[in-house]
Design an enzyme around this catalytic site. Structure first.
Site, PDB file in Angstrom:
ATOM      1  N   GLY B  31       0.853  -1.173   0.000  1.00  0.00           N
ATOM      2  CA  GLY B  31       0.000   0.000   0.000  1.00  0.00           C
ATOM      3  C   GLY B  31       0.889   1.222   0.000  1.00  0.00           C
ATOM      4  O   GLY B  31       2.108   1.112   0.012  1.00  0.00           O
ATOM      5  N   SER B  32       0.280   2.396  -0.003  1.00  0.00           N
ATOM      6  CA  SER B  32       1.050   3.622  -0.125  1.00  0.00           C
ATOM      7  C   SER B  32       1.771   3.950   1.175  1.00  0.00           C
ATOM      8  O   SER B  32       1.470   3.395   2.231  1.00  0.00           O
ATOM      9  CB  SER B  32       0.140   4.771  -0.518  1.00  0.00           C
ATOM     10  OG  SER B  32       0.926   5.881  -0.880  1.00  0.00           O
ATOM     11  N   ASP B  34       2.865   5.638   4.540  1.00  0.00           N
ATOM     12  CA  ASP B  34       2.100   6.201   5.660  1.00  0.00           C
ATOM     13  C   ASP B  34       0.681   5.650   5.783  1.00  0.00           C
ATOM     14  O   ASP B  34      -0.119   6.178   6.528  1.00  0.00           O
ATOM     15  CB  ASP B  34       2.021   7.747   5.582  1.00  0.00           C
ATOM     16  CG  ASP B  34       3.339   8.387   5.957  1.00  0.00           C
ATOM     17  OD1 ASP B  34       4.118   7.731   6.679  1.00  0.00           O
ATOM     18  OD2 ASP B  34       3.597   9.528   5.531  1.00  0.00           O
ATOM     19  N   ASP B  35       0.368   4.611   5.029  1.00  0.00           N
ATOM     20  CA  ASP B  35      -0.945   4.003   5.222  1.00  0.00           C
ATOM     21  C   ASP B  35      -0.980   3.143   6.484  1.00  0.00           C
ATOM     22  O   ASP B  35      -2.043   2.727   6.922  1.00  0.00           O
ATOM     23  CB  ASP B  35      -1.321   3.128   4.003  1.00  0.00           C
ATOM     24  CG  ASP B  35      -1.765   3.970   2.821  1.00  0.00           C
ATOM     25  OD1 ASP B  35      -1.956   5.185   3.011  1.00  0.00           O
ATOM     26  OD2 ASP B  35      -1.913   3.421   1.727  1.00  0.00           O
ATOM     27  N   LYS B  37       1.330   0.301   7.133  1.00  0.00           N
ATOM     28  CA  LYS B  37       1.643  -1.122   6.939  1.00  0.00           C
ATOM     29  C   LYS B  37       2.439  -1.703   8.096  1.00  0.00           C
ATOM     30  O   LYS B  37       2.097  -2.735   8.645  1.00  0.00           O
ATOM     31  CB  LYS B  37       2.444  -1.313   5.644  1.00  0.00           C
ATOM     32  CG  LYS B  37       1.666  -1.030   4.401  1.00  0.00           C
ATOM     33  CD  LYS B  37       2.532  -1.206   3.175  1.00  0.00           C
ATOM     34  CE  LYS B  37       3.752  -0.300   3.199  1.00  0.00           C
ATOM     35  NZ  LYS B  37       3.429   1.121   3.221  1.00  0.00           N
ATOM     36  N   ASN B 165      -7.563   1.423   6.652  1.00  0.00           N
ATOM     37  CA  ASN B 165      -7.003   1.810   7.955  1.00  0.00           C
ATOM     38  C   ASN B 165      -7.394   3.249   8.319  1.00  0.00           C
ATOM     39  O   ASN B 165      -7.863   4.002   7.470  1.00  0.00           O
ATOM     40  CB  ASN B 165      -5.470   1.664   7.880  1.00  0.00           C
ATOM     41  CG  ASN B 165      -4.816   1.745   9.244  1.00  0.00           C
ATOM     42  OD1 ASN B 165      -5.469   1.534  10.275  1.00  0.00           O
ATOM     43  ND2 ASN B 165      -3.527   2.048   9.263  1.00  0.00           N
ATOM     44  N   MET B 167      -9.749   4.274  10.275  1.00  0.00           N
ATOM     45  CA  MET B 167     -11.198   4.510  10.263  1.00  0.00           C
ATOM     46  C   MET B 167     -11.591   5.542  11.327  1.00  0.00           C
ATOM     47  O   MET B 167     -12.595   6.253  11.181  1.00  0.00           O
ATOM     48  CB  MET B 167     -11.953   3.192  10.504  1.00  0.00           C
ATOM     49  CG  MET B 167     -11.930   2.210   9.340  1.00  0.00           C
ATOM     50  SD  MET B 167     -12.700   2.831   7.830  1.00  0.00           S
ATOM     51  CE  MET B 167     -14.413   2.986   8.333  1.00  0.00           C
ATOM     52  N   SER B 540      33.518   0.549 -29.945  1.00  0.00           N
ATOM     53  CA  SER B 540      32.740  -0.476 -29.224  1.00  0.00           C
ATOM     54  C   SER B 540      33.135  -0.571 -27.753  1.00  0.00           C
ATOM     55  O   SER B 540      33.773  -1.529 -27.342  1.00  0.00           O
ATOM     56  CB  SER B 540      32.862  -1.845 -29.914  1.00  0.00           C
ATOM     57  OG  SER B 540      34.199  -2.158 -30.245  1.00  0.00           O
TER      58      SER B 540
END
Lengths: 203, 631
Positions: B31-32, B34-35, B37, B165, B167, B540
């Protein structure tokens, strides 16, 4: 040089880290295989199975090669090396389960016995020879102890235990409320103690 | 810190010995940033009572000094194991954590949310059965949620827990939760993620983690722990054909030859017929040797040594098979997640590892790139770090593989940069392009050996590499003249001259320089086919490109000549005034000045013209050709 005269951090650097680096340089090994596990300690939880070391034996934890599936990138430039940790995903309990299952002989220090110990800074240190200079108020006491982890003396402390057989060790492990490295003094120098030591070349 | 007396009898709620067969579920959190995890993982560990007293002591003291929870327990500190992670309060690298409940054991890979660490997220997902995707209830589904979900679907993960998260920060609003759920289910449907369980949580407080929340009575579903304990992720692996990628050929003495490896899928019994790929040779299993002695049969996951009834040439990377034939091809199509800081360049050579096999590989075409936000396909010429694309690959030799959707182990590969040795990309094989078997080479009646015999010479490539001004063209020209004196048929391909003709459309970007070398290598190979000696004078600079040229002809037909004049000497000569311009900044990307030259490690011939005249250098090459029977 002893941990008593020079402190655990300096002692570990000279006797373990530098000694290991010298041995690796002398023999020019491509890989050194170790038994470290991810459940041991926070920075070890970040460790790769094939962990790359620069020619100066440094670990760069922020720039590790991604390890996907069972595919390991084993490419090395001259002078570079690998530390390989095949037991990475085992837990301490897995190790004891396996020892029990395969009936593997173990060093007696892993089993509980009455041993002379002193308690210093919260660690139980076994004193059965003259190496450790005792403080004025310290006297060895006979206690039933065993070692959950064996490093060098005296940096691995003992734990109070009555487990004298393998099944008893496994049962004790399952009920244990402390981690295996709780007895390891070198992990406690600071929260990032192990990471720093690993970056310097410690196993 | 204090030590703890271990109890002599097991506590009443401690698991019993016979519960050690609890199945293990591997999952990944993503997830992003600061979500929350790491906080969620820390809370799972805390609620499972996996955390030990000394770890809790350390957590309490660290939460006070560097926590982000205002002195309360900061669960993120449990998993952010690196100093830099704790300082910045972010996760950089995958952390693997272990915990157990009464029903299951868990291995969780906690992965970074920051975009620059997407490769580590893919790493964590590659061995997972399930993913916990976190979203912040205030933000809902964001770009990083889409990116990670896309990677999850590419990596074949079909089970997702969507943990909504924080909530508490939206007042436990059930309507908002339903809206986020609906949006994610649409996304999951597009991606083919079939099983999604959405759970509203407050990770730091533990709401709906292990215990049902009292603050969200409208939610009647399972907690995170309850779901993880009960979800059935076992795919149907019965009936898969037998596959053993050979890891090692064990030949201790002349009487024993065993083929060792881990059975990737299926089962095998003694006496059973097997086909060896890619050769297609057939034989029977003679013996099955395991660490536990000799057995009659073995199944997926076991490491075994097999002996065979017939003497067949088998080496590491070959695969022993039964049942439906695996895919065998040197041309394949795959999804690629690009990891490296250097962009992917079609035409460049990488080292490909798949199972126990390795091969040189060139990305021939980038078919499309994925726009993460919309899942749309766009045309592109390159992939940057963390970008996803669909490519065609051409390998040096035929590889034995399966489509990733059928077999994760035999359908996955990594690409390694041959110069930096970094793991440049992870690939999931989609299909075999089958060019290797479908498009046959036009067999020509008059082949190379006939032409060579007509000319009474041994065709080869003399590849002169070195810095600008090193003396490549001068020496090549002298060698060309000497070959003519010997009555040999040769052609001189000079880099500068070719840029006036066949390569006139090419500039000097890295891609165009690579194409320049590729064309010259192809032309040289055609000359060799025509029975000629091709002299190539070309800077080369990259080892991998010269290796590519070497592989275009047969062994012994490529002679690498390093004109190893030191940079200082080349710059002093500066016959075309190019170094002066480069130093003045007028020629960016000039080899030796601001672009690297990778000297050959083992050239057939090395010449330093600051020590040797061009004539002497020419004679040394002629002598080499005579001594090695080219002349």
């Amino acid at each position: 040089m002893t941990p008593f005269s020079h402190g655990s951090a300096r002692y570990t650097d000279v006797m373990k880290t530098q000694a290991l680096r010298q041995a690796l340089d002398l023999h020019g090994f491509d890989a050194a295989i170790g038994g470290a596990r991810r459940d041991e300690e926070k920075s070890r939880a970040k460790e790769r199975v094939f962990s790359h070391r620069s020619a100066a034996h440094r670990w760069d934890p922020k720039n590790q090669r991604p390890e996907l599936w069972r595919l390991y990138n084993t490419m090395l430039a001259p002078g570079e090396s690998m530390r390989v940790f095949p037991l990475s995903t085992w837990t301490e309990l897995d190790v004891w389960d396996y020892i029990l299952l395969e009936n593997i002989p173990i060093v007696p220090l892993y089993l509980a016995a009455k041993r002379p110990v002193v308690e210093r800074d919260g660690t139980l240190i076994m004193v059965d020879d003259e190496r450790m200079p005792l403080l004025a108020d310290e006297a060895p006491r006979w206690r039933s102890v065993r070692f959950r982890t064996l490093g060098c003396y005296p940096l691995s402390g003992a734990t109070i235990s009555t487990a004298t057989t393998l099944p008893e060790i496994v049962r004790e492990m399952m009920a244990s409320r402390t981690s295996e490295r709780q007895g390891r003094m070198i992990d406690r120098d600071s929260p990032a103690s192990m990471e720093r030591k690993k970056a310097e070349g410690y196993f | 810190m204090s030590y703890h007396e271990a109890p002599t009898i097991a506590a009443p709620d401690a698991p019993q010995l016979d519960q050690d067969d609890r199945p293990t579920l591997r999952f990944v959190t993503c997830g992003s940033v600061d979500d929350g995890k790491s906080t969620l993982v820390g809370r799972l560990l805390y609620d499972s009572k996996t955390l030990l007293d000394d770890q809790l002591d350390a957590l309490a003291s660290e939460s006070k000094t560097s926590g982000t929870a205002g002195g309360d327990l900061d669960f993120g500190l449990l998993v952010d194991g690196l100093q830099a992670e704790r300082e910045q309060g972010i996760t950089i690298d995958v952390a693997y954590r272990f915990f157990a409940t009464k029903l299951r054991r868990f291995i969780v890979a906690d992965t970074p949310g920051h975009m620059q660490y997407t490769r580590n997220m893919a790493t964590g997902a590659s061995n997972a059965d399930l993913a916990v995707v976190l979203v912040d209830a205030r933000k809902g589904v964001v770009t990083q949620t889409r990116r990670h979900s896309h990677i999850l679907s590419l990596l074949g993960i079909r089970h997702v827990v969507l943990a909504v998260n924080k909530m508490d920060l939206i007042g436990f609003n059930g309507g908002r939760f339903a809206a986020i759920t609906a949006e994610y289910l649409t996304l999951a449907g597009q991606l083919g993620i079939s099983q999604v369980q959405c759970i509203p949580v407050v990770a730091p407080d533990g709401d709906n983690i292990a215990a049902a929340s009292t603050r969200m009575p409208w939610y009647a579903g399972p907690t995170v722990t309850a779901y993880l304990e009960s979800v059935d992720v076992a795919g149907d692996i019965s009936g898969r054909p037998f596959r053993l990628p050979v890891q090692w050929v064990n030949r201790p003495h002349a009487e024993f030859r065993g083929f060792c490896g881990r059975i990737a899928s299926g089962a095998i019994a003694t006496g059973e017929a097997v086909t060896v790929q890619p050769s297609g040779r057939r034989t029977r299993i003679a013996r099955i040797l395991t660490p536990g002695g000799e057995h009659d049969r073995a199944t997926a996951g076991e490491s075994v040594t097999l002996t065979l009834a017939d003497e067949i040439d088998i080496s590491r990377g070959d695969v022993l098979t039964t049942g439906a034939a695996p895919l065998v091809s040197d041309q394949l199509a795959a999804h690629l997640v690009w990891f490296d800081d250097d962009a992917m360049v079609p035409g460049r050579r990488y080292m490909l590892k798949c199972g126990t096999a390795s091969s040189g590989a060139v990305i021939t075409t980038l078919k499309h790139r994925i726009v993460i936000d919309t899942m749309a396909r766009e045309n592109a010429t390159t992939l940057d770090t963390n970008q996803i694309g669909y490519v065609h690959l051409s390998l040096d030799r035929a590889l034995v593989f399966e489509a990733y959707r059928d077999d994760r182990e035999m359908g996955s590969f990594i690409l390694v940069d041959p110069i930096s040795h970094r793991t440049a990309a992870a690939g999931m094989i989609d299909l075999s392009l089958r060019r290797a078997t479908n498009i046959h080479w036009q067999r020509l009646a008059v082949d190379k050996s006939v032409r060579a015999r007509l000319k009474q010479q041994r065709p080869c490539v003399l590849w002169f590499t070195g810095l600008s001004g090193a003396g490549k063209s001068t020496i090549a020209d002298l060698v060309d003249r000497r070959l003519a004196e010997f009555g040999r048929h040769a052609a001189l391909l000079d880099g500068d001259n070719l840029r006036h003709g066949i390569n006139r459309d090419l500039g000097f970007s890295s891609t165009e320089r690579m194409e320049n070398v590729r064309r010259v290598a192809e032309i040289a190979a055609l000359f060799v086919d025509a029975g000629m000696i091709a002299l190539v004078a070309l800077i080369s600079p990259f080892r991998s490109e010269r290796e590519m040229a070497r592989h275009r002809v047969e062994a012994g037909e490529f002679i690498e000549i390093h004109v190893a004049t030191p940079l200082a000497e080349c710059e002093r000569r500066d016959p075309k005034g190019l170094y002066r311009k480069a130093r003045a900044g007028e020629l960016p990307g000039f080899t030796g000045i601001d672009d690297p030259y990778e000297a050959p490690q083992a050239p057939e011939i090395a010449i330093d013209t600051s020590e040797l005249t061009s004539e002497a250098a020419c004679e040394r090459i002629i002598r080499y050709l005579q001594e090695h029977h080219y002349l």
